[in-house]
Structure formats: C-alpha cells, structure tokens
Motif scaffolding. Sequence first.
Motif, PDB file in Angstrom:
ATOM      1  N   VAL A  17       6.184   1.023   4.100  1.00 14.51           N
ATOM      2  CA  VAL A  17       6.886   2.307   4.030  1.00 14.51           C
ATOM      3  C   VAL A  17       7.792   2.274   2.806  1.00 14.51           C
ATOM      4  N   LEU A  18       7.830   3.372   2.072  1.00 15.31           N
ATOM      5  CA  LEU A  18       8.658   3.475   0.876  1.00 15.31           C
ATOM      6  C   LEU A  18       9.433   4.780   0.915  1.00 15.31           C
ATOM      7  N   PHE A  19      10.735   4.709   0.651  1.00 16.40           N
ATOM      8  CA  PHE A  19      11.575   5.888   0.466  1.00 16.40           C
ATOM      9  C   PHE A  19      12.004   5.907  -0.992  1.00 16.40           C
TER      10      PHE A  19
ATOM     11  N   PRO B 197       0.808  -1.232   0.000  1.00 18.36           N
ATOM     12  CA  PRO B 197       0.000   0.000   0.000  1.00 18.36           C
ATOM     13  C   PRO B 197       0.832   1.270   0.000  1.00 18.36           C
ATOM     14  N   ALA B 198       2.121   1.182   0.339  1.00 18.57           N
ATOM     15  CA  ALA B 198       2.967   2.367   0.293  1.00 18.57           C
ATOM     16  C   ALA B 198       3.206   2.842  -1.131  1.00 18.57           C
ATOM     17  N   LEU B 199       2.925   1.995  -2.132  1.00 21.49           N
ATOM     18  CA  LEU B 199       3.084   2.374  -3.536  1.00 21.49           C
ATOM     19  C   LEU B 199       1.899   3.179  -4.062  1.00 21.49           C
ATOM     20  N   LEU B 200       0.841   3.309  -3.265  1.00 25.53           N
ATOM     21  CA  LEU B 200      -0.303   4.128  -3.680  1.00 25.53           C
ATOM     22  C   LEU B 200       0.110   5.597  -3.720  1.00 25.53           C
ATOM     23  N   ASN B 201      -0.109   6.234  -4.857  1.00 27.46           N
ATOM     24  CA  ASN B 201       0.203   7.650  -4.976  1.00 27.46           C
ATOM     25  C   ASN B 201      -0.732   8.300  -5.990  1.00 27.46           C
ATOM     26  N   GLN B 202      -0.634   9.598  -6.106  1.00 27.21           N
ATOM     27  CA  GLN B 202      -1.551  10.380  -6.926  1.00 27.21           C
ATOM     28  C   GLN B 202      -1.513   9.985  -8.400  1.00 27.21           C
ATOM     29  N   ARG B 203      -0.386   9.477  -8.875  1.00 24.06           N
ATOM     30  CA  ARG B 203      -0.271   9.104 -10.284  1.00 24.06           C
ATOM     31  C   ARG B 203      -1.135   7.897 -10.641  1.00 24.06           C
ATOM     32  N   LEU B 204      -1.589   7.157  -9.657  1.00 24.61           N
ATOM     33  CA  LEU B 204      -2.446   6.001  -9.913  1.00 24.61           C
ATOM     34  C   LEU B 204      -3.922   6.356  -9.970  1.00 24.61           C
ATOM     35  N   HIS B 205      -4.242   7.637  -9.829  1.00 22.32           N
ATOM     36  CA  HIS B 205      -5.638   8.071  -9.787  1.00 22.32           C
ATOM     37  C   HIS B 205      -6.417   7.584 -11.007  1.00 22.32           C
ATOM     38  N   SER B 206      -7.557   6.980 -10.750  1.00 19.27           N
ATOM     39  CA  SER B 206      -8.514   6.492 -11.753  1.00 19.27           C
ATOM     40  C   SER B 206      -8.016   5.276 -12.526  1.00 19.27           C
ATOM     41  N   GLN B 207      -6.959   4.625 -12.054  1.00 17.40           N
ATOM     42  CA  GLN B 207      -6.461   3.440 -12.750  1.00 17.40           C
ATOM     43  C   GLN B 207      -7.214   2.192 -12.298  1.00 17.40           C
ATOM     44  N   LEU B 208      -7.550   1.350 -13.247  1.00 15.39           N
ATOM     45  CA  LEU B 208      -8.231   0.083 -12.983  1.00 15.39           C
ATOM     46  C   LEU B 208      -7.430  -1.038 -13.623  1.00 15.39           C
ATOM     47  N   GLY B 209      -7.010  -2.001 -12.816  1.00 10.44           N
ATOM     48  CA  GLY B 209      -6.191  -3.098 -13.311  1.00 10.44           C
ATOM     49  C   GLY B 209      -6.885  -4.437 -13.181  1.00 10.44           C
ATOM     50  N   LEU B 210      -6.798  -5.250 -14.223  1.00  8.40           N
ATOM     51  CA  LEU B 210      -7.354  -6.599 -14.213  1.00  8.40           C
ATOM     52  C   LEU B 210      -6.275  -7.575 -14.643  1.00  8.40           C
ATOM     53  N   SER B 211      -6.240  -8.746 -14.008  1.00  4.09           N
ATOM     54  CA  SER B 211      -5.263  -9.754 -14.404  1.00  4.09           C
ATOM     55  C   SER B 211      -5.858 -11.145 -14.275  1.00  4.09           C
ATOM     56  N   PHE B 212      -5.309 -12.045 -15.070  1.00  4.39           N
ATOM     57  CA  PHE B 212      -5.759 -13.441 -15.080  1.00  4.39           C
ATOM     58  C   PHE B 212      -4.539 -14.344 -15.109  1.00  4.39           C
TER      59      PHE B 212
ATOM     60  N   LYS C 101       9.991  12.505  -0.248  1.00  2.00           N
ATOM     61  CA  LYS C 101      10.540  11.189  -0.573  1.00  2.00           C
ATOM     62  C   LYS C 101       9.908  10.026   0.183  1.00  2.00           C
ATOM     63  N   TRP C 102       9.152  10.303   1.224  1.00  2.00           N
ATOM     64  CA  TRP C 102       8.598   9.222   2.033  1.00  2.00           C
ATOM     65  C   TRP C 102       7.142   8.950   1.670  1.00  2.00           C
ATOM     66  N   HIS C 103       6.804   7.681   1.626  1.00  2.00           N
ATOM     67  CA  HIS C 103       5.426   7.251   1.370  1.00  2.00           C
ATOM     68  C   HIS C 103       5.092   6.129   2.353  1.00  2.00           C
ATOM     69  N   TYR C 104       3.842   6.086   2.788  1.00  2.00           N
ATOM     70  CA  TYR C 104       3.427   5.021   3.700  1.00  2.00           C
ATOM     71  C   TYR C 104       1.981   4.645   3.410  1.00  2.00           C
ATOM     72  N   GLY C 105       1.625   3.432   3.778  1.00  2.00           N
ATOM     73  CA  GLY C 105       0.273   2.960   3.487  1.00  2.00           C
ATOM     74  C   GLY C 105      -0.131   1.794   4.370  1.00  2.00           C
ATOM     75  N   VAL C 106      -1.443   1.618   4.479  1.00  2.00           N
ATOM     76  CA  VAL C 106      -2.024   0.533   5.272  1.00  2.00           C
ATOM     77  C   VAL C 106      -3.119  -0.121   4.446  1.00  2.00           C
TER      78      VAL C 106
END
Length: 343
Positions: A171-173, A60-75, A143-148
């Motif tokens: 946590v991501l630096f 979840p630390a990889l979540l950032n504003q650049r991913l806004h409105s992205q939808l991913g599907l995989s099989f 530079k710091w990102h964090y997520g849960v």
Amino acid sequence: MRFVLIIFLSVQVLLSRAQTLGGSATYNFLRLPPSAVLSSIGGVNTSFVSGDAGLAANNPALLNQRLHSQLGLSFNNYFAGVKAYHLAGAYHHEDLNTTLGGSVFFIDYGNIPQTDAAGNTEGALRPKEYVVQFSGGRQYGEKWHYGVAGKFIHSNYGQYRSSGLAFDMGVLFADSARQISFGLLARNMGAQLSTYSGQKEDMPFDLQIGVTKKLSKAPLGFSITAHQIHQFDLVYEDTLFNSANNFPSNKSNFNKLFSHFVFATHFYLGSHLQLALGYNRLRREELNLGSAGNGLNGFSGGINARFRKVHFQFSRAYFQRSYAYNHLGINLLLNQWVSEGKL
C-alpha cells in the motif's frame, strides 16, 4: 481500507512462522535488491516513487500508469563470480484500470567443484536460483495506491532442488502537493511446494514500512525505511567467536532497534539527473569485523540519468572494507521508440 485490513490479517497469520534470524530462512536471494535504484538507496525501500519498473517489482503498489510500456534490465556482478540478472516490465490496461507488471530475477552462482565427504572431486555443478513474478497495481482516489504480486520460485543446487510460491502485498500513500509518500509492504508470504531434502523451511518473510519526503525549497529528499518489523531482534551474534577474538558484544537494545532502519538521501539535479546515498545499518552490523576499520561497509550510492527514451542507472554498494559491487541498469520507454500510443 479493506486491502490494508487484508494485509494486516495475513501478516498476523504468518507471524508465528516468520520468526527466523539471519540466514535461517530459505530462498534468501529474494532479499537481494533487483533494481540498481534500490541498490543505491540501501537495498530496502517501500516509499520512494521514482518511475522505475525495476523498483515497482520490489513493491507492487508502485505500479502506476506512468510506467506504461517501460522495460527495465539490470545486471549485478556480486562477489566470487556470482551474477544476478533482472528483467522487469509494466503495461497499463485501460479497460481494467490496472497497471500490470512482470519480472524475472535470476542468480547464477557459476561453476563449483563437486566433491565427496573425503574431498575427492566428482565433477562440477552450477547452482542457480530464479523467481518469476506477475503483479498488478491500482489507484484508489487521488493519493492511495495498492498492489499484489505473485511469485514462482525455483532453487537448484545440483541434486538438491526446491520450488515455492509466494506473494507480496503493498500500500502506498503519495501526496504530490506536499511531496511526501508512505509505504507499507509485506513480502514473501508463502510456502515451499517441494523441499531440498524432505524438511520444510520458512520463507524470508519481511514486513516493511517507510516514508519519503522531498524538500520544497531544496533539491533534496530523504527516505527512512524500517524492515523486518515483525521481529525485534535481528542481530546475530557468535559468542564463542567474539570471545576468542576479543570482539565486543553487539546485543544492546539500541543496536537491536537501530538495525531495523535503512536511510537514504536523494539529490535532484534538474529533471534528468538524480543522485542517491544509502545506509543499511543491519548490513554494516552483520559484516563488520569487531573494532577493525570497516570503511564504508553498509553504505551505498548511485546515479540515475533520465532521458526521453531511456534511463541509465548505476549504483555501488559496500559489503566490507575495500569490497563493493557495481549494479548497472537501463530502462527503455518503449512507447517513445515507436509511434507514441502504439503500445
């Protein structure tokens, strides 16, 4: 820093319950890579920043504003008719200054004959498992990102069913100027809400740390990730089987240490095409057959083609000589399919 301290204290509390080896934990499908990008780089990674909603579902630390409105599907079509489906999305909330994420990971094991103790067929069952996840990520400074992430888990094996709750903390630096990133991730901390047969089992807890570095003068990058670092010895060995088949022991201290690492190489072929190669040492060690030729077991590779409105992903991972699975993925940038800014 308070968030890092919370992760550290949470991990210390759970260490006494996390000393499981091999497949002795429950809900082990949570260890499978949900994203085709993750499959291509060895199935374990905490630090690779690729702008992929599916990869952010893993950390979840990889979540950032650049991913806004992205939808991913995989099989993913695994072996013996087992199929895996993954849906992930991200939305950046300006007022909360938080990027929200959600995902569903579903495993279908197909139809399996149901028999009694004597082998008499009594029908069929269709085992399945899934996890529903909600997550949030924020940025601290430049530079710091964090997520849960919080997860609801359900497993169904006919009359045997179980549910559980778990959460991940990451946590991501990321230093874009030096093109280097470090990640720390604690996965699957939680417990069962209901058990299969009255006995509680451990969660597949995993503490991971990794680094990704992109070269400044070459279109190459490298990732090194250490997983299950809370437990030194990950190598399972059946001594009776090895002795009967004259297979050598694999319990050296070097092998115990090396089995924690997953390596990946990233190739940047322009702004629209990325290639990747991965090597998972533990996977190779667990699935090798003695001194027989084991081919590309433990290796993986993939391609990620990125366009303005859509990203196409493909990976192939080897689990034994001549046996591999293919993982397909597609990411839709929904804000590009409607008037920009509408979502």
